[in-house]
Design a protein around this motif. Sequence first.
Motif, PDB file in Angstrom:
ATOM      1  N   THR A 504      12.403 -69.440  68.139  1.00  0.00           N
ATOM      2  CA  THR A 504      12.570 -69.458  69.592  1.00  0.00           C
ATOM      3  C   THR A 504      12.914 -70.856  70.090  1.00  0.00           C
ATOM      4  O   THR A 504      13.874 -71.054  70.846  1.00  0.00           O
ATOM      5  N   PHE A 747       5.982 -65.414  75.020  1.00  0.00           N
ATOM      6  CA  PHE A 747       7.195 -65.160  74.238  1.00  0.00           C
ATOM      7  C   PHE A 747       6.846 -64.756  72.804  1.00  0.00           C
ATOM      8  O   PHE A 747       5.788 -65.087  72.290  1.00  0.00           O
ATOM      9  N   GLY A 757      12.517 -65.246  76.282  1.00  0.00           N
ATOM     10  CA  GLY A 757      11.528 -65.961  75.490  1.00  0.00           C
ATOM     11  C   GLY A 757      11.969 -67.368  75.160  1.00  0.00           C
ATOM     12  O   GLY A 757      11.159 -68.304  75.129  1.00  0.00           O
TER      13      GLY A 757
END
Length: 786
Positions: A504, A747, A757
């Motif tokens: 992420t 997230f 996210g």
Amino acid sequence: DVDRVFFCNSGAEANEGACKVARKWGKIKLDGAYEIITALDSFHGRTQAMMAATGQPAYQEKWTPLMPGFTNVPYNDIQAIKDAYVEGRTCAVLLEPVQGEGGIFPLDTSYAATLRRLADDADCPIVVDEIQSGMGRTGAFSAASQIGLRGDYYIFGKSLGGGLTKLGALLIDTKRYAVGFGFAQSSTFAEDDHSALVGLGALRLLDDDKLETRSHDAGVYLTKLLKDLKARYPDVLADVRGVGLMVGIELASQSDNESQVISGLSDQELLGLFVASHLLHRQGVRVGTALSRPMTLRLEPSAYISHADMDKTAAGIEAVCRIISTGDAADLLRHLAQSYRLDRQTPFRMGASHLNNGSASAGDAAVAAIPAEKQAVFLGHMIDSDDIGFWDKSLLNLTEAERENLAGRLVDPIPVKQMSLLSPSGGRLNYEIQSLPITSRAIITALRDGKSDRIVKQVNDVIAEYARQGASVVGLGGLLSVITRNGLAVGQDIEGLQVTTGNTYTVALAAEVVIQTAREKHIDPATDRFGIVGAGGNIGSTLVHILAENFQRFHLAGRKETIGRVERVADAVYDAALATLQSGGGASPTGLAAALADLKLYTQLSCPDLGHARRASANGASLSAGAVLRRKIIEHYGTDPFLPVSPSIDALQDCSVIVTASNAIAPILTTSNVGPQTKIICDISVPSDVDPELIKSRPDITMVRGGVARLPEANEFTLDMIDLPENHMLACMAETALLGFSGRQGFRAIGEIDADGVRECHALGRKHGFELSYSAVEKPFAIELD
């Protein structure tokens, strides 16, 4: 006189019988005394009672609760035996005249004499365990006789059976015999004719071939050879001790050895095992190690050993001494790295991972962590077999195949870095980086061969150990996220543990660096094309979604095996752009949505076809509105002008910007497939997807590394094995730290990531003082050795 003999099947059974008769004696003669004193580091067998008698806590801990009635005291400690004896409770003393598994320690003559006096005064029997030392091994039938120790009970086994049958014997002095023992002691298979005949043969051979004299003379010769070696290698050999052909060689501590491998093995008391393995496979010499002192090699050869064989043994040990003294771990382990042995060998442990242990790291001295409540571990892997050199440079003397094989044989992760990280908010995190001893090539091969289970289990085992030691977050670096299905295959059942792939924050910083670099280089968001390599992967697909909010034209590349996945990514990006247009909101559309807004075909399709497709997709139909639009665009133009998909990197020749996020194990962007229009390459992959020759020959290309974070100023972070400036780390490492500081977030840290996210994780990084860094990015992201 010792004139009562009870035969059995093993030494452990004979020891059981000795304890039984001793307690019977205590009950009759010593006011009910029952306790038997034994020595620490002794070994008397593996039955439940004998495990209690054996003075080795490491063995006893596994079999608790122990059978009561045994007290362990230090060997050769006269005061300890005096303190342990309690009138009315102690019924016998059980000991070995030479401790075998305890490290080849002979009993002191003065201790033996004192013990005999104490036993006589207390009318307490002495049980002499001669299972390993008897039958001529030490130069006499009984090793106890060589130090003047007279026992009341004697135990013989092993060699009594001549190596052909299972035979043990308990000899009892008539004066210490307890009436009734003979009725209580029996054994189904004992006292058989076969074993008795073999035992008689062994005793005759002992006399006929003068094995006691042979053992004595050979022992004198062997001990002299070994003591000469000790004099030449005092830094390797700490002691040579023993009697006859029961000889021990204790290895000296190698904590200060220049080899990380050798010092690590020494610190864990595993060096003796690896020396024994080397001696067998490289020198043709078979030795064992002592159970409770594994740094001691046990030499117990046949009484028929020749001087030539003893010379060969000494030469083999000298060769190992040279290897250890020069810190040549490659030579010590080479036999374990030979491919022809791998199918027959199981993985082995050479290291141990302990949080906050302050242990030395591979290529970078560990920084002692300051105590903190929060702990996080980032677990990576070796990029290629050269990386094993960061652990120990001598291992680079192995061939590439040998290094790969050796890495595949290892189990435990290698400590790389340990430190405390600070957040501007005042938070403190104990942070550790470790590396699994497995290469990118091995992971990719396991994936493509459908044999990833072993690696996934290895990762799970390591994560469980981290959690047991107090870690609340574990990050998976490199291809570990790929082989664990983006983290979904690990750590799911461990309460209180957060596992993250780091994907992420990697996407957040990669997208940011691409957008900023494109602006600085005046890339036209409407006309310049962005090539995405690895668009079907978790990172690549999410990057396409985010970049499509800013830019209009792409070219998506993937492998032939994954091209269907890339096609679905293109459909989904179109669908997201349509959703943006249809949601309205008053703001002018950007990126792909803006391009579609200007497209007459979109207007023509927007009413019946797309509306129906969106409703059908919501009801579970196979085609989304974006998929319908993409097919209509291709039908109308003959190609896709916005999101073409190709199974070849060669198709990216017209791209001004190339973002590469593949899981290749060798560079894939080269001078032959990068076109003259390319102005920017953003490389997210580790190892690098970019051939260094490309950068050398194309100074017009700006090379940036995606997914690099700069830590808050209060920190002092360096990682020698990765070519990054001080206080910089990979985004996947940084995400592990962010979750360590803040705990679980909204997230998704594992599985498929999404644009929302990514934005939330980016904001979290800003909150804790982490920032994008892309200034020192003039060459491909490589792992370099000195």
